[in-house]
Design a protein around this motif. Sequence first.
Motif, PDB file in Angstrom:
ATOM      1  N   SER A 147       0.845  -1.204   0.000  1.00  0.00           N
ATOM      2  CA  SER A 147       0.000   0.000   0.000  1.00  0.00           C
ATOM      3  C   SER A 147       0.872   1.242   0.000  1.00  0.00           C
ATOM      4  CB  SER A 147      -0.903   0.019   1.243  1.00  0.00           C
ATOM      5  OG  SER A 147      -1.982  -0.874   1.106  1.00  0.00           O
ATOM      6  N   SER A 148       0.488   2.228  -0.797  1.00  0.00           N
ATOM      7  CA  SER A 148       1.322   3.423  -0.958  1.00  0.00           C
ATOM      8  C   SER A 148       1.174   4.410   0.198  1.00  0.00           C
ATOM      9  CB  SER A 148       0.957   4.132  -2.271  1.00  0.00           C
ATOM     10  OG  SER A 148      -0.405   4.555  -2.239  1.00  0.00           O
ATOM     11  N   ASP A 257      -6.279   8.290  -1.147  1.00  0.00           N
ATOM     12  CA  ASP A 257      -5.094   8.292  -2.015  1.00  0.00           C
ATOM     13  C   ASP A 257      -4.359   6.956  -2.020  1.00  0.00           C
ATOM     14  OD1 ASP A 257      -5.490  10.940  -2.737  1.00  0.00           O
ATOM     15  OD2 ASP A 257      -4.232  11.718  -1.116  1.00  0.00           O
ATOM     16  N   ASN A 258      -4.724   6.038  -1.139  1.00  0.00           N
ATOM     17  CA  ASN A 258      -3.988   4.772  -1.076  1.00  0.00           C
ATOM     18  C   ASN A 258      -4.184   3.955  -2.349  1.00  0.00           C
ATOM     19  OD1 ASN A 258      -2.365   2.765   0.306  1.00  0.00           O
ATOM     20  ND2 ASN A 258      -4.229   1.525   0.386  1.00  0.00           N
ATOM     21  N   ALA A 259      -3.110   3.342  -2.797  1.00  0.00           N
ATOM     22  CA  ALA A 259      -3.149   2.503  -4.001  1.00  0.00           C
ATOM     23  C   ALA A 259      -2.084   1.416  -3.872  1.00  0.00           C
ATOM     24  CB  ALA A 259      -2.889   3.344  -5.251  1.00  0.00           C
ATOM     25  N   TYR A 260      -2.219   0.394  -4.692  1.00  0.00           N
ATOM     26  CA  TYR A 260      -1.213  -0.660  -4.743  1.00  0.00           C
ATOM     27  C   TYR A 260       0.120  -0.084  -5.211  1.00  0.00           C
ATOM     28  CZ  TYR A 260       1.428  -4.689  -6.440  1.00  0.00           C
ATOM     29  OH  TYR A 260       2.420  -5.607  -6.663  1.00  0.00           O
ATOM     30  N   GLN A 261       1.201  -0.527  -4.575  1.00  0.00           N
ATOM     31  CA  GLN A 261       2.545  -0.186  -5.052  1.00  0.00           C
ATOM     32  C   GLN A 261       3.400  -1.451  -5.040  1.00  0.00           C
ATOM     33  OE1 GLN A 261       4.514   2.540  -2.351  1.00  0.00           O
ATOM     34  NE2 GLN A 261       4.665   1.029  -0.702  1.00  0.00           N
ATOM     35  N   THR A 282      -6.749  -2.406 -12.094  1.00  0.00           N
ATOM     36  CA  THR A 282      -6.749  -1.078 -12.693  1.00  0.00           C
ATOM     37  C   THR A 282      -6.438  -1.216 -14.182  1.00  0.00           C
ATOM     38  OG1 THR A 282      -4.384  -0.733 -12.297  1.00  0.00           O
ATOM     39  CG2 THR A 282      -5.909  -0.100 -10.518  1.00  0.00           C
ATOM     40  N   ARG A 286      -2.861  -3.522 -12.235  1.00  0.00           N
ATOM     41  CA  ARG A 286      -2.509  -3.692 -10.823  1.00  0.00           C
ATOM     42  C   ARG A 286      -3.768  -3.897  -9.977  1.00  0.00           C
ATOM     43  NH1 ARG A 286       2.588   0.146  -9.305  1.00  0.00           N
ATOM     44  NH2 ARG A 286       3.925  -0.493 -11.032  1.00  0.00           N
ATOM     45  N   ASP A 288      -6.669  -3.182  -7.569  1.00  0.00           N
ATOM     46  CA  ASP A 288      -7.338  -1.897  -7.312  1.00  0.00           C
ATOM     47  C   ASP A 288      -7.849  -1.871  -5.865  1.00  0.00           C
ATOM     48  OD1 ASP A 288      -8.689   0.455  -7.303  1.00  0.00           O
ATOM     49  OD2 ASP A 288     -10.138  -0.094  -8.866  1.00  0.00           O
ATOM     50  N   TYR A 289      -7.132  -1.137  -5.016  1.00  0.00           N
ATOM     51  CA  TYR A 289      -7.513  -1.052  -3.609  1.00  0.00           C
ATOM     52  C   TYR A 289      -8.688  -0.094  -3.392  1.00  0.00           C
ATOM     53  CZ  TYR A 289      -3.229  -3.652  -2.389  1.00  0.00           C
ATOM     54  OH  TYR A 289      -2.247  -4.612  -2.266  1.00  0.00           O
ATOM     55  N   ALA A 290      -9.293   0.360  -4.495  1.00  0.00           N
ATOM     56  CA  ALA A 290     -10.540   1.130  -4.420  1.00  0.00           C
ATOM     57  C   ALA A 290     -11.729   0.320  -4.942  1.00  0.00           C
ATOM     58  CB  ALA A 290     -10.410   2.428  -5.200  1.00  0.00           C
TER      59      ALA A 290
END
Length: 307
Positions: A147-148, A257-261, A282, A286, A288-290
């Motif tokens: 998580s970013s 704002d969190n997204a996979y990294q 996405t 990647r 999609d943590y949304a």
Amino acid sequence: MTTTHPTLTAEEEALLPSDEDVRHYAEHGWYLSKKLLTDDEVDALTAATDRYYDGERDRALPVRPPKLAYWDPSKGPVQRHNDYVHYEHDGIAAILRKPLIGAVAARLAQADEIRVFQSTLIYKPPISGEPSNIVPWHFDKHYWSSSSSEKMLTAFIPFHDCGEEMGTITMVDGSHRWSETGADDTVVRHFAERDRDQLEEMLAENAAHNGAQIRKIPMVIPKGHMSFHHCRTYHGSGANVSGRPRRAISLHLQDGDNAYQEFPLSDGSLAAYNHDVLVRRTHSGRPDYADPDYCPVIWRERAQQGG
């Protein structure tokens, strides 16, 4: 498509963290809330989890992630952990998605949007000496390396008055501000897979590295209240010596704002989270943590509305 923005009543607005509370959270890494759930809501949550333990599900996970915590009766009278209860059971989700919880988290994290990241149903049995009841020192961001965001946080929601005798969650005060000693990347492994003494030693080494005292603060939480902690705050819990079960949900929350990294590990693989085999992809392929099925929005500031 019109986006619905949740609103709070005047009574709920009064339950939000004050500016001083937000400063306290920034300094100490934890916050004890006001009464965010009514007694009726807590009782409904308790009843829903009773039905969950009896096998009631509104839907099942389509695949079983590799590190899923999922107690079932065959595992016996150990401490129970069950992930994704907000996905599998609508009665549980209805309480966990209360906008007030998201609004409190948004204030603390200084974020415009809060989504669910994970929910874990926990049952700590009143069994003296049960080793699974002891949760060693750890912080959640270690497990969320894919998580970013550095703003993620957790709401710990007991179903009853919860104090030290029940083995309540306990914070290491201010530890979210520590720099780490450069521990090897085995820290991404869950505490259940780690040696407890090693984790105690890691806490002591990190405190020494920062010239910090280890101040352990047990969260004494009345029914309907909850604690929040930063994703880098060390925490754990002790034995339940109360004579009755300690029941709670850890509701892990992410900012908008969190997204996979990609987070490379020393063995050449990438850090992963259970979501990665469940959520949609996405455009770049990647995780999609949304994904609204697994990571629903529970709070979004109205100021973000266009027009």
